[in-house]
Design a protein around this motif. Structure first.
Motif, short mmCIF file in Angstrom:
data_model
loop_
_atom_site.label_atom_id
_atom_site.label_comp_id
_atom_site.label_asym_id
_atom_site.label_seq_id
_atom_site.Cartn_x
_atom_site.Cartn_y
_atom_site.Cartn_z
N MET A 1 0.84 -1.19 0.00
CA MET A 1 0.00 0.00 0.00
C MET A 1 0.88 1.25 0.00
N LEU A 2 1.90 1.26 0.88
CA LEU A 2 2.81 2.42 0.93
C LEU A 2 3.52 2.60 -0.41
N ALA A 3 3.93 1.51 -1.02
CA ALA A 3 4.62 1.59 -2.33
C ALA A 3 3.67 2.21 -3.36
N ALA A 4 2.41 1.83 -3.28
CA ALA A 4 1.42 2.36 -4.24
C ALA A 4 1.24 3.86 -4.05
N VAL A 5 1.27 4.30 -2.78
CA VAL A 5 1.17 5.75 -2.50
C VAL A 5 2.39 6.46 -3.07
N ALA B 1 0.89 8.60 -5.93
CA ALA B 1 0.37 9.85 -5.35
C ALA B 1 1.43 10.95 -5.45
N THR B 2 0.95 12.18 -5.51
CA THR B 2 1.85 13.36 -5.57
C THR B 2 2.19 13.80 -4.15
N VAL C 1 -3.18 10.94 -2.31
CA VAL C 1 -2.79 9.83 -1.42
C VAL C 1 -4.03 8.96 -1.14
N VAL C 2 -5.14 9.61 -0.84
CA VAL C 2 -6.41 8.90 -0.57
C VAL C 2 -6.82 8.08 -1.79
N LYS C 3 -6.72 8.71 -2.96
CA LYS C 3 -7.11 8.05 -4.22
C LYS C 3 -6.20 6.84 -4.50
N ALA D 1 1.65 12.85 2.32
CA ALA D 1 0.52 13.78 2.11
C ALA D 1 0.90 15.20 2.55
N GLY D 2 2.03 15.33 3.26
CA GLY D 2 2.49 16.66 3.70
C GLY D 2 1.70 17.19 4.88
N LEU D 3 1.17 16.28 5.70
CA LEU D 3 0.29 16.68 6.81
C LEU D 3 0.90 16.50 8.19
N GLU D 4 2.24 16.35 8.24
CA GLU D 4 2.89 16.09 9.54
C GLU D 4 2.58 17.18 10.55
#
Ligand SMILES: Cc1ncnc2c1ncn2[C@@H]1O[C@H](/C=C/CNC(=O)c2cc(-c3ccc(F)cc3)cc(O)c2O)[C@@H](O)[C@H]1O
Ligand SMILES: [Mg+2]
Length: 206
Positions: free
Chosen positions: A1-5, A9-10, A17-19, A98-101
């Motif tokens: 899953m992490l690899a897919a993100v 994902a950008t 990331v959600v998508k 996702a840049g949400l830290e």
């Protein structure tokens, strides 16, 4: 899953990331994220409550953490509890991608241990919104613990995943019959399937 993100994902774009996670779970391997259908209900509740303080019980891989944090106002804080170090490690990377830290504090440990420490450790008075998505037999004891610790105020919202599947019968019975809550059921489906499930939204009346 992490690899897919990391592949699809950008960086810094929570919606991508959600998508990417939803696509992975639909096409490759089912996982117990709240998912896209119930996720839209989650989004609408977060937007409506516009919370300054959020508690998430059960981070898992960070999918709902990212969904919620991406909708929070700039000064808002989301504390998410996860006691499995492997899941926590994945979730940290998903949240970072996702840049949400800055909006999220992932705390490793058991909810029962950390709920009583919220005030002293994080300076939290009360939570505006709590998202329950951890072990289903912990929803009720943790709700009672939050009440006892004074972490809920008049108007605090509890949003519980999986009240039908896998089901949280003791929690539902309590929250729907308690004079201290006003509850509403949002019918939906188990993530990525046609099986019935739903979210229970409950307002603490004080
Ligand atoms: C007291 C404590 N403290 C801290 N972290 C805690 C904690 N208790 C659990 N955790 C953490 O939270 C997540 C656990 C989530 C549990 N969720 C589910 O079991 C779940 C299952 C399904 C499902 C439905 C149909 C099936 F056929 C199979 C599975 C769907 C879901 O949406 C679920 O949420 C997991 O990351 C766990 O480490
Ligand atoms: Mg769930």
């Amino acid at each position: 899953m992490l690899a897919a993100v990391q592949k699809n994902a950008t960086r810094g774009d929570p919606r991508s990331v959600v998508k990417a996670i939803d696509q992975f779970c639909r096409q490759k391997e089912w996982a117990m994220n709240v998912g896209d259908e119930k996720g839209c209900i989650l989004d609408s509740v977060v937007t409506e409550v516009n919370p300054a303080t959020v508690l998430e019980l059960g981070t898992y891989c960070g999918y709902s953490t990212v969904r919620i944090a991406s909708l929070l106002p700039s000064n808002a804080k989301l504390i998410t509890l996860e006691f499995n170090p492997d899941y926590a490690a994945i979730a940290r990377q998903v949240i970072a991608w996702a840049g949400l830290e800055d909006k999220v504090q992932l705390v490793e440990g058991a909810s029962g241990d950390w709920i009583p420490k919220m005030k002293e450790k994080f300076g939290i008075e009360t939570f505006d919104l709590v998202f329950l998505d951890h072990w289903k037999d912990r929803y009720l004891p943790d709700t009672k613990l939050m009440e006892e610790c004074g972490l809920l105020r008049k108007g605090s919202i509890l949003l519980a995943d999986n009240v039908i599947c896998p089901g949280t019968p003791d929690y539902l019975e309590y929250i729907r019959n308690s004079p201290r809550y006003k509850s509403q059921y949002f019918k939906s489906h188990l993530e990525y399937t046609k099986v019935e499930d739903g979210l229970e939204k409950s307002v603490f009346l004080g």
